[in-house]
Design an enzyme around this catalytic site. Sequence first.
Site, PDB file in Angstrom:
ATOM      1  N   CYS A 258       0.589  -0.717   0.399  1.00  0.00           N
ATOM      2  CA  CYS A 258       0.187  -0.663   0.163  1.00  0.00           C
ATOM      3  C   CYS A 258       1.117   1.070  -0.130  1.00  0.00           C
ATOM      4  O   CYS A 258       1.631   1.179   0.741  1.00  0.00           O
ATOM      5  CB  CYS A 258      -0.838   0.086   0.927  1.00  0.00           C
ATOM      6  SG  CYS A 258      -2.355   1.160   1.463  1.00  0.00           S
TER       7      CYS A 258
ATOM      8  N   CYS B 242       0.210   5.074   7.317  1.00  0.00           N
ATOM      9  CA  CYS B 242      -0.056   4.485   8.452  1.00  0.00           C
ATOM     10  C   CYS B 242       1.394   3.987   9.224  1.00  0.00           C
ATOM     11  O   CYS B 242       1.433   2.439   9.017  1.00  0.00           O
ATOM     12  CB  CYS B 242      -1.230   3.493   8.159  1.00  0.00           C
ATOM     13  SG  CYS B 242      -2.939   4.381   6.908  1.00  0.00           S
TER      14      CYS B 242
ATOM     15  N   CYS C  68       0.604   0.576  10.440  1.00  0.00           N
ATOM     16  CA  CYS C  68      -0.088  -0.825   9.408  1.00  0.00           C
ATOM     17  C   CYS C  68       1.386  -1.456   8.826  1.00  0.00           C
ATOM     18  O   CYS C  68       2.144  -1.087   8.220  1.00  0.00           O
ATOM     19  CB  CYS C  68      -0.929   0.192   8.570  1.00  0.00           C
ATOM     20  SG  CYS C  68      -1.800  -1.348   6.983  1.00  0.00           S
TER      21      CYS C  68
ATOM     22  N   CYS D  42     -16.234  -9.659   5.736  1.00  0.00           N
ATOM     23  CA  CYS D  42     -15.863  -7.940   5.764  1.00  0.00           C
ATOM     24  C   CYS D  42     -14.180  -7.963   4.930  1.00  0.00           C
ATOM     25  O   CYS D  42     -13.267  -8.757   5.624  1.00  0.00           O
ATOM     26  CB  CYS D  42     -15.136  -7.112   6.835  1.00  0.00           C
ATOM     27  SG  CYS D  42     -14.314  -5.965   6.747  1.00  0.00           S
TER      28      CYS D  42
ATOM     29  N   CYS E  65     -19.603  -6.305   3.659  1.00  0.00           N
ATOM     30  CA  CYS E  65     -19.017  -5.289   3.739  1.00  0.00           C
ATOM     31  C   CYS E  65     -17.368  -4.977   3.339  1.00  0.00           C
ATOM     32  O   CYS E  65     -16.549  -6.135   3.090  1.00  0.00           O
ATOM     33  CB  CYS E  65     -18.690  -5.735   5.522  1.00  0.00           C
ATOM     34  SG  CYS E  65     -17.746  -3.753   6.248  1.00  0.00           S
TER      35      CYS E  65
ATOM     36  N   CYS F  76     -19.331   2.091   8.936  1.00  0.00           N
ATOM     37  CA  CYS F  76     -18.385   1.735   9.920  1.00  0.00           C
ATOM     38  C   CYS F  76     -17.714   1.906  10.126  1.00  0.00           C
ATOM     39  O   CYS F  76     -16.458   2.195   9.559  1.00  0.00           O
ATOM     40  CB  CYS F  76     -18.176   0.038   9.536  1.00  0.00           C
ATOM     41  SG  CYS F  76     -17.054  -0.971  10.896  1.00  0.00           S
TER      42      CYS F  76
ATOM     43  N   ARG G 156     -17.890  -2.901  18.139  1.00  0.00           N
ATOM     44  CA  ARG G 156     -17.132  -3.589  17.745  1.00  0.00           C
ATOM     45  C   ARG G 156     -15.417  -3.958  18.804  1.00  0.00           C
ATOM     46  O   ARG G 156     -15.313  -2.969  18.503  1.00  0.00           O
ATOM     47  CB  ARG G 156     -16.791  -4.509  16.479  1.00  0.00           C
ATOM     48  CG  ARG G 156     -16.173  -5.577  15.525  1.00  0.00           C
ATOM     49  CD  ARG G 156     -15.984  -5.963  14.733  1.00  0.00           C
ATOM     50  NE  ARG G 156     -17.234  -5.877  13.526  1.00  0.00           N
ATOM     51  CZ  ARG G 156     -17.894  -4.892  13.513  1.00  0.00           C
ATOM     52  NH1 ARG G 156     -16.483  -3.272  12.406  1.00  0.00           N
ATOM     53  NH2 ARG G 156     -19.293  -4.763  12.495  1.00  0.00           N
TER      54      ARG G 156
HETATM   55  N1  SAM Z   1      -6.335   0.117   3.288  1.00  0.00           N
HETATM   56  C1  SAM Z   1      -8.272   0.748   3.775  1.00  0.00           C
HETATM   57  C2  SAM Z   1      -7.854   1.375   4.650  1.00  0.00           C
HETATM   58  O1  SAM Z   1      -7.428   1.721   5.220  1.00  0.00           O
HETATM   59  O2  SAM Z   1      -9.247   2.078   4.476  1.00  0.00           O
HETATM   60  C3  SAM Z   1      -8.323  -0.486   4.236  1.00  0.00           C
HETATM   61  C4  SAM Z   1      -7.756  -1.282   4.631  1.00  0.00           C
HETATM   62  S1  SAM Z   1      -7.048  -0.725   6.828  1.00  0.00           S
HETATM   63  C5  SAM Z   1      -6.026  -2.186   7.068  1.00  0.00           C
HETATM   64  C6  SAM Z   1      -8.370  -1.297   7.924  1.00  0.00           C
HETATM   65  C7  SAM Z   1      -7.792  -0.880   9.138  1.00  0.00           C
HETATM   66  O3  SAM Z   1      -7.242  -1.831   9.874  1.00  0.00           O
HETATM   67  C8  SAM Z   1      -6.814   0.706   9.523  1.00  0.00           C
HETATM   68  O4  SAM Z   1      -8.368   1.736   9.431  1.00  0.00           O
HETATM   69  C9  SAM Z   1      -7.612   0.754  10.586  1.00  0.00           C
HETATM   70  O5  SAM Z   1      -8.032   0.832  11.748  1.00  0.00           O
HETATM   71  C10 SAM Z   1      -7.124  -0.991  11.113  1.00  0.00           C
HETATM   72  N2  SAM Z   1      -5.501  -1.599  11.382  1.00  0.00           N
HETATM   73  C11 SAM Z   1      -4.075  -1.266  10.393  1.00  0.00           C
HETATM   74  N3  SAM Z   1      -3.095  -2.287  11.261  1.00  0.00           N
HETATM   75  C12 SAM Z   1      -3.880  -2.270  12.284  1.00  0.00           C
HETATM   76  C13 SAM Z   1      -2.653  -2.746  13.827  1.00  0.00           C
HETATM   77  N4  SAM Z   1      -1.352  -3.005  13.704  1.00  0.00           N
HETATM   78  N5  SAM Z   1      -3.225  -2.706  14.681  1.00  0.00           N
HETATM   79  C14 SAM Z   1      -5.160  -2.655  14.674  1.00  0.00           C
HETATM   80  N6  SAM Z   1      -5.377  -1.956  14.270  1.00  0.00           N
HETATM   81  C15 SAM Z   1      -5.305  -1.801  12.677  1.00  0.00           C
HETATM   82  C1  DTB Z   2     -11.082  -2.527  11.965  1.00  0.00           C
HETATM   83  O1  DTB Z   2     -11.201  -1.867  12.704  1.00  0.00           O
HETATM   84  N1  DTB Z   2     -10.247  -3.594  12.124  1.00  0.00           N
HETATM   85  C2  DTB Z   2     -10.755  -4.618  11.302  1.00  0.00           C
HETATM   86  C3  DTB Z   2     -10.868  -4.450  10.213  1.00  0.00           C
HETATM   87  N2  DTB Z   2     -11.460  -2.552  10.783  1.00  0.00           N
HETATM   88  C4  DTB Z   2     -10.486  -3.874   8.600  1.00  0.00           C
HETATM   89  C5  DTB Z   2      -8.861  -4.876  11.150  1.00  0.00           C
HETATM   90  C6  DTB Z   2      -7.917  -4.784  12.148  1.00  0.00           C
HETATM   91  C7  DTB Z   2      -6.225  -5.396  11.351  1.00  0.00           C
HETATM   92  C8  DTB Z   2      -5.114  -5.432  12.459  1.00  0.00           C
HETATM   93  C9  DTB Z   2      -4.206  -5.890  11.782  1.00  0.00           C
HETATM   94  C10 DTB Z   2      -4.071  -6.776  10.392  1.00  0.00           C
HETATM   95  O2  DTB Z   2      -4.267  -7.896  10.811  1.00  0.00           O
HETATM   96  O3  DTB Z   2      -3.918  -6.409   9.709  1.00  0.00           O
HETATM   97 FE1  SF4 Z   3      -3.017   1.530   3.471  1.00  0.00          FE
HETATM   98 FE2  SF4 Z   3      -2.812   0.167   6.022  1.00  0.00          FE
HETATM   99 FE3  SF4 Z   3      -3.173   2.769   5.582  1.00  0.00          FE
HETATM  100 FE4  SF4 Z   3      -5.123   1.210   5.057  1.00  0.00          FE
HETATM  101  S1  SF4 Z   3      -4.214   1.444   6.766  1.00  0.00           S
HETATM  102  S2  SF4 Z   3      -4.313   2.601   3.779  1.00  0.00           S
HETATM  103  S3  SF4 Z   3      -3.642  -1.367   4.100  1.00  0.00           S
HETATM  104  S4  SF4 Z   3      -1.378   1.638   5.012  1.00  0.00           S
END
Ligand code: SAM
Ligand code: DTB
Ligand code: SF4
Length: 330
Positions: free
Chosen positions: A54, A58, A61, A98, A130, A190, A262
């Site tokens: 990506c 973030c 992430c 989802c 979702c 959501c 959730r």
């Molecule tokens: N790329 C899209 C976005 O950012 O909206 C969708 C996927 S993104 C992985 C969805 C959500 O996962 C993020 O907004 C964040 O709240 C959650 N997330 C990602 N990495 C995480 C982590 N290490 N611990 C907890 N939540 C995480």
């Molecule tokens: C949300 O609030 N938490 C989920 C879902 N919406 C998309 C994602 C959590 C991701 C945790 C880190 C991972 O497994 O990559």
């Molecule tokens: Fe990309 Fe992760 Fe950020 Fe979603 S949360 S926009 S997958 S870097």
Amino acid sequence: MTEIRNNWTKEEIAEIYHSPLLDLVYRAATIHRENKDYSEVQISSLLSIKTGGCPEDCSYCPQAARYHTDLEVQALMSVEQVTDAAKKAKNAGASRLCMGAAWREVRDNRDFDKVIEMVSSVNALDMEVCCTLGMLTESQAQRLAEAGLYAYNHNLDTSEEDYKRIITTRTYDDRLNTIDNVRKAKLTVCSGGIIGLGESVEDRISMLKTLSTMSKHPESVPVNALVPVKGTPLADQPRVSVWEMVRMIATARIIMPKTVVRLSAGRTEMSMTDQAFCFMAGANSIFAGDKLLTTPNPSFNEDMQMFELLGLKPREAFKNGRPSKEAVAV
Ligand code: SAM
Ligand code: DTB
Ligand code: SF4
């Protein structure tokens, strides 16, 4: 009957958040029990349909291309693979699937056409579908709605004030704009956040204020505890205590009484007793299945044992009605 309010102030929310823990849980549980379905917990299963690579930054992430994590990048899955995974999740007891993609935004290309097919195919299994695909335009939200999408996940993650510390490649307004586009297409929203990013309690309260003063509260609010991943800038953040999760969940339940709250990422670090407290405080949904998007999660079996022990029941799909084609095709 608790009234739905969209004019919460930070002071009011802070007073709730800081109230003595057992008073807070008691108040949240009381509001939760006004809902006749309080012992039902929605089970949502996550599926990463496109993993890693990506362009966003973030800092929590593991899927951001710029960090060196041990993640295996995977191109967009096929419609068949997704349908099979959805059937397995349904058989294991999930009522919602989802689908997450590591995209900054949706583009009008062949990959999006494929996601549209995935949405129709999972919707045909009578599951709530979702998606979380990054930023969306109004017409893209409309297309997803017409294909049978039920909800769109787009988290605020933290407060507006704290956002730049966590993400620099997009703004809070970008986030709010997408949520608006989702609303315009009459999809359910959501949206929630993550605690444990190094934010202050004021940031948590500010994020809760943004969510609870939207003209319509999000239908679901995920509360995630950061899963620190090696290679990301937040890898060394200490884990949050369960009491902070309980305070977030209880406060969300009190200020957004009808919303599905959730208990999201972070459950592998929580005992059954910890989780029981979260359900008591008003959590009524979990992500189930042995993987979140890329990190581990308790197995379906462990969760079913927990449900049995605590007297919880999985919530059936479309409990609040199925959106009609006419409703979305405006
Ligand atoms: N790329 C899209 C976005 O950012 O909206 C969708 C996927 S993104 C992985 C969805 C959500 O996962 C993020 O907004 C964040 O709240 C959650 N997330 C990602 N990495 C995480 C982590 N290490 N611990 C907890 N939540 C995480
Ligand atoms: C949300 O609030 N938490 C989920 C879902 N919406 C998309 C994602 C959590 C991701 C945790 C880190 C991972 O497994 O990559
Ligand atoms: Fe990309 Fe992760 Fe950020 Fe979603 S949360 S926009 S997958 S870097």
